[in-house]
Design an enzyme around this catalytic site. Structure first.
Site, PDB file in Angstrom:
ATOM      1  CE  LYS A  59       8.167  26.366 -22.015  1.00 53.11           C
ATOM      2  NZ  LYS A  59       7.016  27.244 -21.689  1.00 53.11           N
ATOM      3  CG  ASP A 119       1.156  10.230 -25.620  1.00 52.01           C
ATOM      4  OD1 ASP A 119       0.638   9.114 -25.779  1.00 52.01           O
ATOM      5  OD2 ASP A 119       0.496  11.288 -25.686  1.00 52.01           O
TER       6      ASP A 119
END
Ligand code: IMP
Ligand code: MG
Length: 208
Positions: A59, A119
């Site tokens: 999302k 990340d």
């Protein structure tokens, strides 16, 4: 508000937010806007005269996708994939699942993946591998945020926005437990147990 587990009202719903708050703004809405304009201009130059398919990774990338796409001054199509690599916390599980696949075939297309943040790179590694076997004409990557000091596989990131410290951030599409995605800036979460939780509305008033 109590020191822990304060009840806050967000978007008309009552939610419990325990010991977590937006501690500071890392990147303002204006800085994000300027960076996306630069990235959009570079993409416009590079894809001139070529078919372009933007793939947003849901999302988190929904906000970046909407704003970046409007800085790309070329005809292009958009599609979305939903993947999940976090399960409500601040640490990657390393397990990536496809929750929604693309609607379109990508064979022979110039695909640009649009990501909110890189990340550990687990999501990207998985996506690049999964999409490469579908034989796109080209496969490139745009990411608004790249976390520094994280040990991850190397990828070429053709369009990158900001390098940030390895802290957990929220806002501009990024969530903590599905909250904070609609903050207009990137903020750092204060997850220390000593912190006094603030009403989520504080996160919004910071932006004013
Ligand atoms: P990665 O697989 O660890 O590179 O991260 C993949 C996804 O985790 C990102 O696309 C984000 O949706 C989410 N994520 C990573 N770091 C953060 C963060 O600091 N805040 C919120 N979500 C994050
Ligand atoms: Mg994401």
């Amino acid at each position: 508000m109590g020191p822990t587990g304060s009840t806050v009202r967000t978007l008309g719903r009552i939610r419990k937010v325990s010991g977590v708050r937006v501690a500071k703004i890392l990147i303002t809405a204006e800085e994000i806007e300027a960076k996306l304009a630069e990235m959009g201009a570079a993409i416009t130059r590079d894809y001139e005269g070529r078919d372009l398919l933007l793939i947003g990774v849901l999302k988190g990338a929904f906000v970046v996708m909407a704003d970046l796409a409007r800085h790309i001054k070329l005809p292009c199509e958009t599609d979305f994939m939903a993947v999940s690599s976090y399960h409500g916390g601040t640490h990657s599980s390393g397990v990536v699942r496809i929750l929604k696949d693309l609607d379109e075939e990508i064979e022979g297309r110039n695909v640009l993946i649009v990501e909110d943040i890189i990340d550990t790179g687990h999501t990207l590694k998985y996506l690049l591998r999964t999409l490469a076997v579908r034989k796109p004409a080209s496969l490139s990557l745009a990411a608004l945020l790249v976390k520094d000091e994280v040990d991850r596989p190397h990828f070429d990131i053709q369009y990158e926005g900001f390098h940030i410290p390895p802290e957990f951030v929220v806002g501009y599409g990024l969530d903590y437990d599905e909250q904070y995605r609609n903050l207009p800036y990137i903020g750092v979460m204060d997850t220390s147990s000593e912190s006094t939780p603030h009403d989520v509305q504080d996160g919004f008033s910071l932006a004013d």
